[in-house]
Design an enzyme around this catalytic site. Structure first.
Site, PDB file in Angstrom:
ATOM      1  N   GLU A  85      64.807  68.056  19.367  1.00 28.49           N
ATOM      2  CA  GLU A  85      63.865  67.037  18.912  1.00 28.49           C
ATOM      3  C   GLU A  85      62.784  66.743  19.949  1.00 28.49           C
ATOM      4  O   GLU A  85      61.759  66.143  19.638  1.00 28.49           O
ATOM      5  CB  GLU A  85      64.608  65.732  18.593  1.00 28.49           C
ATOM      6  CG  GLU A  85      65.509  65.799  17.381  1.00 28.49           C
ATOM      7  CD  GLU A  85      64.765  65.794  16.058  1.00 28.49           C
ATOM      8  OE1 GLU A  85      63.512  65.713  16.079  1.00 28.49           O
ATOM      9  OE2 GLU A  85      65.417  65.880  15.008  1.00 28.49           O
ATOM     10  N   GLU A 116      86.144  76.008  22.974  1.00 30.34           N
ATOM     11  CA  GLU A 116      86.107  74.880  23.909  1.00 30.34           C
ATOM     12  C   GLU A 116      87.231  74.916  24.943  1.00 30.34           C
ATOM     13  O   GLU A 116      87.219  74.147  25.901  1.00 30.34           O
ATOM     14  CB  GLU A 116      86.173  73.566  23.139  1.00 30.34           C
ATOM     15  CG  GLU A 116      87.499  73.287  22.462  1.00 30.34           C
ATOM     16  CD  GLU A 116      87.489  71.930  21.758  1.00 30.34           C
ATOM     17  OE1 GLU A 116      88.426  71.156  22.010  1.00 30.34           O
ATOM     18  OE2 GLU A 116      86.558  71.664  20.987  1.00 30.34           O
TER      19      GLU A 116
END
Length: 304
Positions: A85, A116
């Site tokens: 963004e 992960e």
């Protein structure tokens, strides 16, 4: 005793929602909403710690460094979201704020099981970015112990970067690994262990703060106006015009003319109108002021 009672906050069982599957829909939503109200207060308690991350980021980015988020699962997706963004909102180079997620790009859209759990992979993925002295690396892990994230921040620290973390447990493992830990404890989730809920909301709020306040510190705003917006579509072109009008008090036609002459750059257009300059003169003035509109126009005692 419930076996989940003594677990870390993000894995603990919330007594308020123990009968969740027996509640009518409206009550399920009320319970969720009541619990969500806990998040802002939990974030508020960590504002000094968040401010330290922002100040490090402003210093690092001012010296040519990067803000790098590293996370897995929901945390990683939120980091990527915040990073992508920044270019349209603040006209930053896409390399200035970077989102790194365990499992790579595919993991944005589909869970990559086991990604992960690999600390060595986290270190390797971070090393690809060649972190350095001016970079600020923020590890994002709701639990605060995700191996990939811990591996990533360790690698960044070894390379000389400033390291920070945002997690949702107190006394988290990752907090002792980084220079600037942030721990947001909003209590256990309504749905036990589902950290895309309050923990995700908390991390989103903190990421909003880190990126926005950093860009304010870098002079990419004027008042509360996003004067470095990149007018890459019609909505953003209209926003740029409104921003120039709000910042200067000029007419719509004047804003359109200034934006046309400044190649759509709102900062330049604002300086042109406020200082009565050509686009070239306004660009030079902004460059002398480090790109900050406020510094460029303040000596003229102009408004906003």
């Amino acid at each position: 005793m419930d076996s989940l009672t003594n677990l870390a906050t993000t894995e603990g069982r919330n007594p308020i929602s123990e009968r969740l599957d027996q509640l009518p829909t409206l009550e399920v939503l009320r319970v969720m909403n009541d619990e969500d109200h806990r998040v802002p207060n939990a974030v508020a308690s960590q504002l000094p710690a968040i401010a330290a991350v922002v100040e490090a980021a402003v210093e690092g980015l001012s010296a040519g460094g990067r803000l790098i988020y590293a996370g897995a699962g929901t945390s990683g997706r939120l980091g990527v979201l915040d990073a992508v963004e920044c270019p349209p909102t603040f006209s930053t180079n896409p390399t200035m704020v970077v989102g790194l997620i365990a499992g790579g790009q595919q993991a944005m859209f589909q869970a990559v099981e086991g990604a992960e759990d690999d600390a060595d992979r986290g270190a390797a993925d971070m090393n690809v970015l060649q972190p350095g002295f001016h970079d600020v690396v923020v590890g994002l892990a709701a639990s605060g112990q995700t191996p990939w994230v811990v591996g990533a921040v360790r690698a960044a620290k070894r390379a000389g970067a400033v390291t920070a973390s945002v997690c949702c447990n107190r006394g988290a493992a990752i907090s002792s690994e980084v220079d600037l830990p942030v721990e947001i404890d909003a209590g256990p989730e309504v749905l036990t262990g589902s950290t895309r809920l309050k923990a995700g909301t908390a991390q989103k709020l903190v990421l909003n703060m880190i990126s926005t306040a950093t860009m304010v510190g870098l002079g990419k705003t004027y008042g509360n106006l996003m004067v470095d917006v990149s007018p890459s579509n019609e909505k953003l072109r209209q926003r740029a015009m409104s921003i120039v009008m709000a910042a200067t008090g000029c007419s719509r036609d004047e804003a359109v003319t200034a934006l046309h002459e400044s190649d759509g750059h709102a900062k330049t257009a604002i300086a042109m109108v406020l200082l009565g300059m050509t686009a070239a003169q306004a660009r030079a003035r902004l460059a002398d002021a480090g790109g900050a509109v406020r510094a460029a126009v303040d000596e003229n005692h102009l408004h906003l």
